[in-house]
Write a protein that holds these residues in place. Sequence first.
Motif, short mmCIF file in Angstrom:
data_model
loop_
_atom_site.label_atom_id
_atom_site.label_comp_id
_atom_site.label_asym_id
_atom_site.label_seq_id
_atom_site.Cartn_x
_atom_site.Cartn_y
_atom_site.Cartn_z
N UNK A 11 -7.91 29.09 -27.94
CA UNK A 11 -9.32 28.71 -28.24
C UNK A 11 -9.62 29.70 -29.20
N UNK A 12 -9.93 29.02 -30.58
CA UNK A 12 -10.89 29.43 -31.86
C UNK A 12 -11.15 30.52 -31.73
N UNK A 13 -12.44 29.87 -30.47
CA UNK A 13 -14.43 31.54 -29.90
C UNK A 13 -13.79 32.09 -29.45
N UNK A 14 -12.79 32.19 -28.43
CA UNK A 14 -12.39 33.74 -27.85
C UNK A 14 -10.76 33.49 -27.75
N UNK A 15 -10.45 33.03 -28.00
CA UNK A 15 -8.67 33.82 -27.95
C UNK A 15 -8.31 33.24 -26.78
N UNK A 16 -9.14 32.79 -25.91
CA UNK A 16 -8.17 32.73 -24.33
C UNK A 16 -7.58 31.46 -24.00
N UNK A 17 -6.35 31.36 -23.39
CA UNK A 17 -5.51 29.90 -23.56
C UNK A 17 -5.98 29.18 -23.17
N UNK A 18 -5.41 27.58 -23.30
CA UNK A 18 -6.06 26.88 -23.26
C UNK A 18 -5.37 25.65 -22.63
N UNK A 29 -11.07 25.01 -23.06
CA UNK A 29 -10.74 26.10 -22.69
C UNK A 29 -11.87 27.26 -21.85
N UNK A 30 -12.19 27.75 -20.37
CA UNK A 30 -12.64 27.87 -19.97
C UNK A 30 -13.90 28.71 -19.96
N UNK A 31 -13.71 30.02 -20.64
CA UNK A 31 -13.75 31.15 -20.90
C UNK A 31 -15.00 30.69 -22.38
N UNK A 32 -14.53 29.80 -22.96
CA UNK A 32 -15.49 29.71 -24.30
C UNK A 32 -16.61 28.87 -24.05
N UNK A 33 -16.18 27.47 -22.55
CA UNK A 33 -17.15 26.59 -22.81
C UNK A 33 -16.32 25.57 -23.12
N UNK A 51 -16.22 20.02 -27.45
CA UNK A 51 -17.44 19.80 -26.63
C UNK A 51 -17.43 20.21 -25.77
N UNK A 52 -18.71 20.49 -25.30
CA UNK A 52 -19.40 22.03 -24.12
C UNK A 52 -19.29 20.88 -22.97
N UNK A 53 -17.77 22.19 -22.25
CA UNK A 53 -18.64 21.69 -20.56
C UNK A 53 -18.95 22.13 -19.93
N UNK A 54 -19.86 20.71 -18.84
CA UNK A 54 -20.29 20.94 -17.95
C UNK A 54 -19.67 22.75 -16.73
N UNK A 55 -20.94 22.95 -16.00
CA UNK A 55 -20.42 23.89 -15.08
C UNK A 55 -19.19 23.94 -14.21
N UNK A 59 -15.56 26.01 -14.12
CA UNK A 59 -15.03 26.77 -13.19
C UNK A 59 -14.64 25.96 -12.34
N UNK A 60 -13.68 25.00 -13.41
CA UNK A 60 -12.22 24.67 -12.43
C UNK A 60 -12.41 23.13 -11.83
N UNK A 61 -12.89 22.82 -11.62
CA UNK A 61 -14.00 21.78 -10.18
C UNK A 61 -13.16 20.91 -10.85
#
Length: 72
Positions: A11-18, A29-33, A51-55, A59-61
């Motif tokens: 992720x370009x924002x959080x550097x977390x895996x995708x 990217x769940x970390x940046x949402x 796109x912004x993820x919803x809650x 959480x991966x639900x």
Amino acid sequence: MDKELLAMLVCPQSQAPLEYDNERSELVCRQSGLAYPVRDGIPVMLVNEARQLDTEEKLGKPRNEAPALGGE
């Protein structure tokens, strides 16, 4: 999505895996949402295109399907 390419992208924002969402053709990217679109097989790794993820997605639900209309 090519697994080797996915393993290299972060992720370009959080550097977390995708994670790849095949149904929506997005890199998530769940970390940046954020969820980055994949257009014509090319990941669009721009925060302003994401796109912004919803809650539940954060959480991966699994997504809830809409109830059938006119059902009994």
